[in-house]
Motif scaffolding. Structure first.
Motif, mmCIF file in Angstrom:
data_model
loop_
_atom_site.group_PDB
_atom_site.id
_atom_site.type_symbol
_atom_site.label_atom_id
_atom_site.label_comp_id
_atom_site.label_asym_id
_atom_site.label_seq_id
_atom_site.Cartn_x
_atom_site.Cartn_y
_atom_site.Cartn_z
ATOM 1 N N ALA A 76 0.911 -1.552 0.373
ATOM 2 C CA ALA A 76 0.366 -0.602 -0.245
ATOM 3 C C ALA A 76 0.832 1.377 0.621
ATOM 4 N N GLN A 77 2.139 1.448 0.765
ATOM 5 C CA GLN A 77 2.639 1.872 0.712
ATOM 6 C C GLN A 77 3.282 2.393 -0.967
ATOM 7 N N GLN A 110 2.818 5.707 -3.025
ATOM 8 C CA GLN A 110 4.618 6.354 -3.660
ATOM 9 C C GLN A 110 4.173 6.983 -4.908
ATOM 10 N N ALA A 111 3.729 5.601 -5.440
ATOM 11 C CA ALA A 111 3.832 6.086 -7.443
ATOM 12 C C ALA A 111 2.743 6.735 -7.274
ATOM 13 N N ILE A 112 1.191 6.986 -6.176
ATOM 14 C CA ILE A 112 0.011 8.390 -7.384
ATOM 15 C C ILE A 112 0.601 9.804 -6.981
ATOM 16 N N ILE A 162 0.634 12.551 -9.363
ATOM 17 C CA ILE A 162 0.352 14.303 -9.310
ATOM 18 C C ILE A 162 1.718 15.201 -9.451
ATOM 19 N N TRP A 163 2.451 14.966 -8.507
ATOM 20 C CA TRP A 163 3.402 15.718 -8.758
ATOM 21 C C TRP A 163 4.298 16.280 -10.101
ATOM 22 N N ARG A 164 4.547 14.554 -11.254
ATOM 23 C CA ARG A 164 5.307 15.206 -12.462
ATOM 24 C C ARG A 164 3.849 15.648 -13.225
ATOM 25 N N ASP A 165 1.917 15.406 -13.112
ATOM 26 C CA ASP A 165 1.251 16.530 -13.984
ATOM 27 C C ASP A 165 1.285 17.776 -13.778
ATOM 28 N N ALA A 166 1.728 18.250 -12.476
ATOM 29 C CA ALA A 166 1.210 19.578 -11.304
ATOM 30 C C ALA A 166 3.133 20.129 -12.017
ATOM 31 N N GLN A 167 4.083 19.435 -12.284
ATOM 32 C CA GLN A 167 5.385 20.159 -12.854
ATOM 33 C C GLN A 167 5.295 20.832 -14.246
ATOM 34 N N GLN A 168 4.553 19.656 -14.810
ATOM 35 C CA GLN A 168 4.042 19.512 -16.547
ATOM 36 C C GLN A 168 2.768 20.811 -16.888
#
Length: 334
Positions: free
Chosen positions: A19-20, A24-26, A30-36
């Motif tokens: 689950a951890q 972390q993958a989610i 989210i971080w990748r899409d926010a930066q792009q």
């Protein structure tokens, strides 16, 4: 996001390493899409899939289908479930559109399915941005001509003997699907040449074969007249059912040939379209029988008010929906 926590989905316990890893993958996605600059603010794109499917979407469509009990919602649920993949990104939505086209779904059907999905996922931006161009459809598309009706009935009489009485009555009365399927012998008045339509067998939510007894669409009973031809077809049909030992007192008028249970839309549609193809016609949907009957009955000069009472409609609704060209034009002479 913006100082607020947003619930995505439960993916397991804090002490579960799997689950951890999912969490972390989610977060990384989210971080990748926010930066792009491609962040899905609804967060729908980041909800974990269940066996590759968007379970949240399926559950929402199923709940809507159970609540509305409308054919279009049920069909949308089944199509999305059969597709079996998520609809979270533009690429996934484009793939869904290509798949529906390959499945042979009409543009109008594709548009309706997308509209239904948007109603349960209003924040899905990829779905909001896509549109299906629906070509203008001829108002005559749902109406069979007299010659076409005769050829289909002749074919059914020869090749679908068990189902011929059902379609002969359907094209001779214009009943709704659930009214034909739920017609019982105690509502058939052969001596008077009429039917009493007071109940229906309606489909239960998303169930394909399960049906439940219900009232009519308007909540009112009505009397539907029968032609002499249809009366004779029903007399012979009753004799056939009596020879088989079936209930011709208050049982169903039309049943399946093997189990003698109630009929269902998909089975009837196969027979209906199969017959049209055999006589060289472009297959119309089942509801074309209602359109054909009411349009021809109007063209013969029947009172719209009388026909509205027979069909279970308001007069203005009847004229708006069923007053379609049939080729029966009476030319005045001077």
């Amino acid at each position: 996001m913006g100082g607020r926590d947003h619930f995505i989905n439960r993916i397991g316990r804090f002490d579960d390493p799997v689950a951890q890893a999912r969490g972390q993958a989610i977060c990384a996605e989210i971080w990748r899409d926010a930066q792009q600059g491609d962040l899905d603010l609804s967060l729908n794109r980041y909800r974990p899939l269940v066996e590759g499917r968007d379970q949240d979407l399926l559950n929402a469509l199923r709940s809507l289908a159970d609540d509305k009990r409308q054919a279009r919602v049920t069909h949308a649920y089944r199509v999305v479930k059969r597709f079996g993949l998520p609809l979270r990104t533009k690429a996934e939505v484009d793939r869904f559109l290509a798949w529906m086209k390959a499945e042979g779904l009409a543009a109008s059907t594709q548009s309706t399915i997308l509209c239904t999905i948007r109603s349960v996922q209003p924040g899905n931006e990829p779905l909001r941005s896509v549109q299906v161009k629906v070509p203008a459809r001829s108002v005559q598309a749902e109406v069979l001509s007299r010659e076409e009706i005769k050829s289909v009935l002749d074919d059914l009489r020869s090749n679908e003997e068990w189902f011929y009485p059902c379609f002969a009555l359907w094209l001779g009365t214009g009943l709704r699907n659930a009214e034909v399927i739920g017609l019982t012998w105690d509502c058939v008045r052969l001596e008077e040449g009429e039917l009493l339509i007071s109940k229906t067998l309606k489909r239960i939510g998303t169930a394909t074969l399960q049906r439940v007894w219900s009232g009519t669409k308007t909540g009112k009973a009505r009397v539907v007249p029968l032609s002499k031809q249809v009366v004779e077809v029903l007399r012979k049909h009753r004799e056939t059912m009596q020879c088989l030992g079936l209930n011709t007192k208050d049982g169903l008028v039309f049943v399946t040939p093997r189990t003698h249970g109630h009929l269902y839309d998909s089975g009837l549609e196969k027979v209906w379209k199969r017959s049209q193809r055999r006589v060289g016609l472009a297959p119309r949907r089942l509801y074309a029988q209602r359109h054909s009957f009411l349009s021809h009955a109007l063209a013969m000069g029947n009172s719209p008010a009388d026909l509205a009472a027979v069909a279970g409609h308001r007069t203005e609704e009847l004229l708006r929906t069923y007053a379609k060209p049939t080729g029966r034009v009476k030319v005045p002479t001077w």
